[in-house]
Design an enzyme around this catalytic site. Structure first.
Site, PDB file in Angstrom:
ATOM      1  CB  CYS A  75      -1.206   0.148   1.319  1.00  0.00           C
ATOM      2  SG  CYS A  75      -1.949   1.826   2.053  1.00  0.00           S
ATOM      3  CB  CYS A 180      -3.058   3.941  -5.768  1.00  0.00           C
ATOM      4  SG  CYS A 180      -3.957   2.919  -4.798  1.00  0.00           S
TER       5      CYS A 180
HETATM    6  N1  DGL Z   1      -3.596   0.763  -1.673  1.00  0.00           N
HETATM    7  C1  DGL Z   1      -3.644   1.852  -1.189  1.00  0.00           C
HETATM    8  C2  DGL Z   1      -2.080   2.318  -1.575  1.00  0.00           C
HETATM    9  O1  DGL Z   1      -1.719   1.960  -2.705  1.00  0.00           O
HETATM   10  C3  DGL Z   1      -4.527   2.728  -0.736  1.00  0.00           C
HETATM   11  C4  DGL Z   1      -5.924   3.170  -0.723  1.00  0.00           C
HETATM   12  C5  DGL Z   1      -6.488   3.789  -0.333  1.00  0.00           C
HETATM   13  O2  DGL Z   1      -7.148   2.905   0.934  1.00  0.00           O
HETATM   14  O3  DGL Z   1      -7.231   4.983  -0.095  1.00  0.00           O
HETATM   15  O4  DGL Z   1      -2.152   4.054  -1.342  1.00  0.00           O
END
Ligand code: DGL
Length: 263
Positions: A75, A180
């Site tokens: 993430c 993301c």
């Molecule tokens: N998958 C996440 C990232 O890589 C987070 C997305 C979220 O929860 O806003 O930033």
């Protein structure tokens, strides 16, 4: 049934980290994995840093109780906000997710970086962009926070006809960075929308994880040689334990999108 200890743990706010897990499975087909998605509280991208840190820390406590061999913060948002503090607190190696800005600017001189608002406003991400701008001063780097894109993907991932176009910023870049892990599900659409190459950081994360494990194992091997203790083989079929309140949803998405990597 008890969860075996010593696996490689993945964390994401929701389904995004499954794209990273799939990439890592290609490289590490015989390992034991945990996947923790905090889907009920996703998206994280519009939350204040203290809230994000508190949520991520809960999963780290669980990983610590399972004696995780390594943790992948799959993430970008959690990495941007928490990784430095987490590394000080926990003994296990923590591999983060970083927007693939460097590979993109090496290939193009007009790069659009898509990420969550929390990533965009983090000090870690601005340091990365400053480094890149210093190294490639002629490159145009446009940073675009996407308010709702991760939430839309979290909710519509299994609908292959769903269009994310209304949630994409306008622009005519010659390369796009997916900052993301949720956005990776929409990679093809984003590629068609901007009609240019699109970069994500998943392969880089898998490489860093493999390097880190290799380093750790070599250290253990050296100690074992000195101790004259036998080495235990880790080869076994891959197994993924889905953890957290939304484990059945993450398992369903994983099976739908990536089952071929765990066969
Ligand atoms: N998958 C996440 C990232 O890589 C987070 C997305 C979220 O929860 O806003 O930033």
């Amino acid at each position: 049934m008890g969860i075996p200890h010593g696996g490689i743990a993945f964390f994401d706010s929701g389904i995004g980290g499954l794209t990273v897990l799939a990439e890592c499975l290609k490289r590490l087909p015989n390992e034991l994995f945990y996947y923790y998605g905090d889907n009920a509280r996703a998206p994280y991208g519009n939350l204040p840093p203290e809230r994000i840190y508190g949520y991520v820390e809960e999963s780290m406590e669980l990983f610590a109780s399972l004696h995780a061999r390594a943790v992948v913060l799959a993430c970008n948002t959690a990495t941007a906000v928490c990784i430095e503090t987490l590394r000080k607190k926990y003994a296990f190696p923590i591999i983060g997710a970083e927007p693939a800005v460097l590979p993109a600017v090496k290939a193009s001189d007009d790069v659009l970086v898509l990420s969550t608002c929390a990533t965009q406003s983090s000090a870690r991400f601005s340091r990365l962009c400053q480094r890149v701008k210093k190294q490639f001063p002629t490159v145009r780097l446009t940073l675009a926070p996407c308010h709702d894109l991760a939430k839309e993907i979290e909710n519509h991932v299994l609908d292959s006809a769903y269009s994310y176009a209304p949630f994409l910023p306008t622009g005519n870049p010659s390369a796009v960075v997916l900052g993301c892990t949720h956005y990776v599900y929409a990679k093809e659409q984003i590629q068609k929308h901007y009609n240019c190459p699109v970069f994500d950081g998943n392969e880089g994360i898998a490489n860093r994880l493999v390097e880190r494990l290799f380093l750790a194992e070599n250290t253990v091997a050296e100690q074992n040689i000195r101790d004259e203790r036998p080495l235990v083989t880790t080869a076994r079929p891959p197994k993924i334990y889905f953890l957290g309140g939304e484990k059945s949803r993450n398992l369903r998405v994983f099976e739908h999108m990536f089952a071929k990597y765990s066969k």
